[in-house]
Enzyme design. Structure first.
Site, PDB file in Angstrom:
ATOM      1  N   GLY A  86       0.609  -1.490   0.046  1.00 45.29           N
ATOM      2  CA  GLY A  86       0.392   0.201   0.359  1.00 45.29           C
ATOM      3  C   GLY A  86       0.912   1.287  -0.193  1.00 45.29           C
ATOM      4  O   GLY A  86       0.858   2.420   0.607  1.00 45.29           O
ATOM      5  N   THR A  88      -0.634   5.297  -2.186  1.00 47.73           N
ATOM      6  CA  THR A  88      -0.980   6.961  -0.663  1.00 47.73           C
ATOM      7  C   THR A  88      -0.970   6.665   0.675  1.00 47.73           C
ATOM      8  O   THR A  88      -0.326   5.724   1.334  1.00 47.73           O
ATOM      9  CB  THR A  88      -2.340   6.615  -0.931  1.00 47.73           C
ATOM     10  OG1 THR A  88      -2.980   5.387  -1.166  1.00 47.73           O
ATOM     11  CG2 THR A  88      -2.785   6.575  -2.720  1.00 47.73           C
ATOM     12  N   GLY A  89      -1.271   7.710   0.993  1.00 53.28           N
ATOM     13  CA  GLY A  89      -1.759   8.012   2.264  1.00 53.28           C
ATOM     14  C   GLY A  89       0.136   7.232   3.263  1.00 53.28           C
ATOM     15  O   GLY A  89       0.842   7.826   2.691  1.00 53.28           O
ATOM     16  N   GLY A 147       2.023   4.620   3.776  1.00 58.12           N
ATOM     17  CA  GLY A 147       2.789   3.992   3.609  1.00 58.12           C
ATOM     18  C   GLY A 147       3.586   4.665   2.067  1.00 58.12           C
ATOM     19  O   GLY A 147       4.990   4.784   1.585  1.00 58.12           O
ATOM     20  N   TYR A 163     -13.310  -4.027  11.064  1.00 59.17           N
ATOM     21  CA  TYR A 163     -12.697  -2.957  11.208  1.00 59.17           C
ATOM     22  C   TYR A 163     -11.268  -3.331  12.360  1.00 59.17           C
ATOM     23  O   TYR A 163     -10.587  -3.869  11.998  1.00 59.17           O
ATOM     24  CB  TYR A 163     -12.957  -1.675  11.255  1.00 59.17           C
ATOM     25  CG  TYR A 163     -11.384  -1.198  10.622  1.00 59.17           C
ATOM     26  CD1 TYR A 163     -10.897  -1.085   9.434  1.00 59.17           C
ATOM     27  CD2 TYR A 163     -10.892   0.100  11.734  1.00 59.17           C
ATOM     28  CE1 TYR A 163      -8.939  -0.732   9.626  1.00 59.17           C
ATOM     29  CE2 TYR A 163      -9.580   0.544  11.403  1.00 59.17           C
ATOM     30  CZ  TYR A 163      -9.131   0.205  10.837  1.00 59.17           C
ATOM     31  OH  TYR A 163      -7.772   1.007  10.572  1.00 59.17           O
ATOM     32  N   SER A 168      -3.805  -0.828  14.430  1.00 59.90           N
ATOM     33  CA  SER A 168      -4.878   0.503  14.633  1.00 59.90           C
ATOM     34  C   SER A 168      -5.370   0.640  16.199  1.00 59.90           C
ATOM     35  O   SER A 168      -5.051  -0.176  16.326  1.00 59.90           O
ATOM     36  CB  SER A 168      -6.226   1.350  14.119  1.00 59.90           C
ATOM     37  OG  SER A 168      -7.013   1.743  14.372  1.00 59.90           O
TER      38      SER A 168
END
Length: 326
Positions: free
Chosen positions: A39, A42-43, A45, A194, A168
């Site tokens: 990943g 984007t973000g 990563g 999640y 998370s």
């Protein structure tokens, strides 16, 4: 009890020494090191990939969207980093893709110093992976479980290699439901699904560390969470949260520092967990994070490992092969 205390309170001397302001400048030189980031287009990563490349690493961005991957590679190269960056095709929601990607890496690389299990989906509507796993559990946990197991021979051949997995704070709301891991019968909850996937990430790291210690192998397994970082991962979140996230959350480059500390800091021992230091671990410089009691349940973790092995078909082989890379 000794192991639990060590896992929760990692290196208290680091905090006393005043290193709670750990930043990009503390990342060691990465020249000569090979890094894979899932990943990475984007973000968080992408930020981690940029930081590794700036520090001299050979970075392989692994993601499913070839267009985004190419754009990310071009953007990082435009920075004229000390290292190199390239892209590889990986869809964690398809175990066939995971197998193909790992096969290419094993055939084309002599070493793998850092595997960053970063990619993920969050709060998605009910959807299924190619192998009919619930999308969040299948992508966030099972895909990375399979990838790490398949790349394990290369990691074990590389001295001082490390697996850094991003979880998370949502793991605090997670429960591992062995009766219905993939949400085939119970009413679907995006948040609960999640939370289960992120708790599974955390338990995977701690169980991997235990098994590495049992096998007396030097591979390091760490975990981190970014706190509240404003990234496109929130695109499935409630509208209000999407609106306030850019104002209240940290910038992606700041959120990625916890990943970098878990992936590079010599003080990040195997089994350690890293997150922001302030505002209930939502913001601030990276430091040791609190491991919740459910994540430390060794019986559940061992069962989750066995279930993950059964579902993915990936067995971990703990014997390091000859010809270890220096």
């Amino acid at each position: 009890m000794t192991n639990i205390v060590k896992l929760v309170y990692v290196h208290p001397s680091v905090e006393v020494a005043g290193l709670s302001s750990w930043s990009l400048g503390d990342v060691p030189d990465q020249r000569g090191r090979s890094v894979i980031i899932t990943g990475g287009s984007t973000g968080l990563g992408f930020q981690a990939a940029s930081m590794f490349a700036d520090k001299g690493a050979d970075v392989l961005i692994a993601c499913r969207d070839a267009t985004k991957a190419a754009a990310a590679v071009d953007q990082i190269r435009a920075r004229r980093p000390a290292g190199t960056v390239r892209a590889g095709s990986l869809d964690l929601a398809d175990l066939n893709s995971v197998q193909d990607f790992a096969r290419e890496v094993l055939a084309g690389q002599e070493r793998l110093d850092v595997l960053v299990n970063n990619a993920g989906v969050m709060w998605t509507p009910l959807a299924r992976t190619k192998q009919d796993f619930e999308l969040q559990f299948g992508t966030n946990h099972l895909g990375h479980f399979a990838l790490t197991g398949l790349l394990l021979p290369l990691l074990l051949r590389t001295s001082n290699a490390r697996v850094a997995t991003v979880t998370s704070l949502a793991q605090t709301q997670g429960r591992i439901d062995f009766d219905d891991l993939n949400w085939h019968t119970r009413p679907y909850s995006t948040g609960a699904a999640y939370g289960q996937s992120k708790l599974a990430n955390m338990m995977f790291v701690l169980e991997l560390d235990r098994r590495l210690r049992t096998a007396t192998l030097a591979l390091t397994a760490t975990a981190s969470h970014p706190g509240w970082a404003s990234t496109e991962l929130t695109r499935h979140s409630p509208a209000l949260l999407q609106r306030v996230s850019p104002w209240l959350g940290m910038r992606p480059d700041k959120g990625a520092l916890t990943t970098m500390r878990a992936a590079t800091d010599a003080d990040a021992s195997s089994g350690s967990y890293w997150g922001p230091r302030h505002f209930f671990e939502t913001k601030g410089h990276p430091g040791p994070a609190r491991i919740i009691r459910r994540a430390r349940d060794t019986a559940v973790a061992a069962r989750l490992w066995d279930e993950s092995t059964r579902l993915t078909g990936v067995e971990y082989h703990w014997a390091a092969t000859a010809g270890q890379a220096g």
